[in-house]
Design an enzyme around this catalytic site. Structure first.
Site, PDB file in Angstrom:
ATOM      1  N   LYS A  22     -45.823   9.797  27.919  1.00 32.36           N
ATOM      2  CA  LYS A  22     -44.416  10.214  27.780  1.00 32.36           C
ATOM      3  C   LYS A  22     -44.357  11.735  27.621  1.00 32.36           C
ATOM      4  O   LYS A  22     -44.958  12.458  28.412  1.00 32.36           O
ATOM      5  CB  LYS A  22     -43.765   9.473  26.610  1.00 32.36           C
ATOM      6  CG  LYS A  22     -43.836   7.943  26.772  1.00 32.36           C
ATOM      7  CD  LYS A  22     -42.942   7.189  25.823  1.00 32.36           C
ATOM      8  CE  LYS A  22     -43.115   5.692  26.016  1.00 32.36           C
ATOM      9  NZ  LYS A  22     -42.227   4.893  25.173  1.00 32.36           N
ATOM     10  N   HIS A  77     -37.758   3.273  33.295  1.00 32.40           N
ATOM     11  CA  HIS A  77     -38.131   3.065  31.897  1.00 32.40           C
ATOM     12  C   HIS A  77     -36.872   3.059  31.023  1.00 32.40           C
ATOM     13  O   HIS A  77     -35.899   3.764  31.300  1.00 32.40           O
ATOM     14  CB  HIS A  77     -39.093   4.165  31.429  1.00 32.40           C
ATOM     15  CG  HIS A  77     -39.675   3.870  30.088  1.00 32.40           C
ATOM     16  ND1 HIS A  77     -39.008   4.156  28.914  1.00 32.40           N
ATOM     17  CD2 HIS A  77     -40.837   3.272  29.721  1.00 32.40           C
ATOM     18  CE1 HIS A  77     -39.749   3.743  27.893  1.00 32.40           C
ATOM     19  NE2 HIS A  77     -40.862   3.206  28.361  1.00 32.40           N
ATOM     20  N   GLU A 123     -40.805  -4.696  29.464  1.00 34.32           N
ATOM     21  CA  GLU A 123     -40.752  -3.948  28.213  1.00 34.32           C
ATOM     22  C   GLU A 123     -39.410  -4.209  27.530  1.00 34.32           C
ATOM     23  O   GLU A 123     -38.419  -3.523  27.840  1.00 34.32           O
ATOM     24  CB  GLU A 123     -40.904  -2.446  28.475  1.00 34.32           C
ATOM     25  CG  GLU A 123     -42.143  -2.082  29.250  1.00 34.32           C
ATOM     26  CD  GLU A 123     -42.554  -0.622  29.083  1.00 34.32           C
ATOM     27  OE1 GLU A 123     -43.755  -0.363  29.179  1.00 34.32           O
ATOM     28  OE2 GLU A 123     -41.682   0.229  28.833  1.00 34.32           O
TER      29      GLU A 123
HETATM   30  O1  13P Z   1     -42.584   2.477  26.484  1.00 29.67           O
HETATM   31  C1  13P Z   1     -43.739   2.113  26.455  1.00 29.67           C
HETATM   32  C2  13P Z   1     -44.601   2.164  27.642  1.00 29.67           C
HETATM   33  O2  13P Z   1     -43.860   2.479  28.758  1.00 29.67           O
HETATM   34  C3  13P Z   1     -44.358   1.623  25.222  1.00 29.67           C
HETATM   35  O3  13P Z   1     -44.257   2.584  24.249  1.00 29.67           O
HETATM   36  P1  13P Z   1     -44.788   2.211  22.784  1.00 29.67           P
HETATM   37  O4  13P Z   1     -46.024   1.389  22.962  1.00 29.67           O
HETATM   38  O5  13P Z   1     -45.046   3.527  22.138  1.00 29.67           O
HETATM   39  O6  13P Z   1     -43.706   1.404  22.131  1.00 29.67           O
END
Ligand code: 13P
Length: 325
Positions: A79, A170, A242
């Site tokens: 990120k 995302h 997700e």
């Molecule tokens: O958004 C994510 C992967 O794209 C997951 O993030 P986290 O594992 O930090 O919650």
């Protein structure tokens, strides 16, 4: 990552690439004059031709094993967490352990790393220099290859730089930057056109509605990709399930929920009857100790914070890969 899905790089510089469109349409200078090219394409059923690419830079990668099983897949997006120094030391740590680990895993496994845009070129150079079997991803890409789009990044340029996977849709981009399902569909086309694999993030916003409702919400986010007549039927897709409510938390969603949702998603993808491979990942506070619980539904994991410690990333890769031989 389908047969022949290899970086279109001219050794030794990653800048001296030819146009990736040429590769996808079979007009690479390497095989433009080759009468065997169309045969290669036909036999591999691939959008790319093996004879175009220097195997010395990237090993031939397959999304399925010889027995037709889907290869497992695990990766991390950093990120916007790391500064330059941290990005460098992180890749150092990953490169020092992951390539040798991959050779030892029981299950054929692909590993990807998705840094921020500034780190794409240095990561690509390091990966290429070490001939590391590591797939480079980008956190986003525009749908057009070029034009008056201030601040955007071209999928064509990303492909030229060595990117193999483009993340899109995302939850953070949908929520904070207004990314829509329609954009995601266009971006997926842009990625596939440049021989990269779209990694499409989907997930229900609220907790507690049950698996079927979650799938309905997820499918709304992705069906435009598959319905687009221009999206190649044989293009590989990665779906990252997700649940929005499970991202950035201390615990992932329950295994029961994830397995129920991902099984239904896989069925919906299969019902389309496309030949293109679809691999499904779980993301959202994922880390070591999770994969075995989700194995029935997913092909692997998409990590965030719990891969920031390279040891935890390696531990998770080992689990996804079924342990060391
Ligand atoms: O958004 C994510 C992967 O794209 C997951 O993030 P986290 O594992 O930090 O919650």
């Amino acid at each position: 990552m389908s047969d022949g899905w290899i970086a279109c790089l001219d050794v030794p510089g990653i800048y001296s690439v030819t146009d990736s469109h040429e590769h996808t349409c079979g007009l690479s200078p390497r095989c433009r004059s080759s009468s065997t090219h169309s045969e290669h394409r036909r036999s591999s059923q691939s959008r790319l031709c093996n004879c175009c690419f220097p195997d010395q830079l990237f090993e031939k990668r397959m999304t399925t094993t010889e027995s037709g099983k889907r290869r497992r897949l695990v990766g991390v997006s950093t990120k916007m967490y790391f500064d330059l120094a941290k990005s460098k030391s992180y890749l150092d740590a990953v490169l020092s352990s992951v390539p040798s680990l991959l050779a030892e895993l029981r299950e054929p496994t692909d590993v990807f790393v998705i840094p921020d845009f500034v780190n794409i070129i240095p990561y690509a150079e390091r990966i290429a220099a070490g001939k590391a079997p590591l797939l480079l991803g980008a956190q986003d890409a525009h749908h057009d290859d070029g034009g008056a789009y201030t601040g955007e990044v071209s999928p064509k340029v990303l492909a030229q730089a060595g990117v193999k996977i483009v993340e899109m849709g995302h939850a953070e981009r949908r929520r904070l930057f207004g990314e829509t399902d329609e954009w995601v569909a266009q971006k997926a086309l842009g990625a596939a056109r440049n021989a990269m694999v779209p990694l499409i993030c989907v997930g229900e916003v609220s907790q507690g509605g049950g698996a079927e409702k979650a799938v309905e919400e997820c499918w709304t986010q992705v069906y435009r990709v598959f319905e687009n007549p221009n999206f190649p039927k044989d293009a590989e897709v990665i779906l990252a399930y997700e649940p929005v409510w499970a991202i950035g938390k201390s615990e992932p969603a329950s295994a029961e929920h994830v397995v129920a949702v991902t099984k239904l998603l896989r069925q919906k993808a299969a019902d389309l009857g496309r030949p293109g491979l679809v691999r499904i990942l779980y993301g959202g506070s994922a880390g070591p100790g999770l994969f075995q619980k989700l194995e029935e539904g997913v092909d692997g994991l998409f990590l965030g914070r719990f891969a920031h410690d390279p040891k935890q990333f390696v531990e998770t890769i080992t689990e996804v890969g079924g342990g060391r031989k």
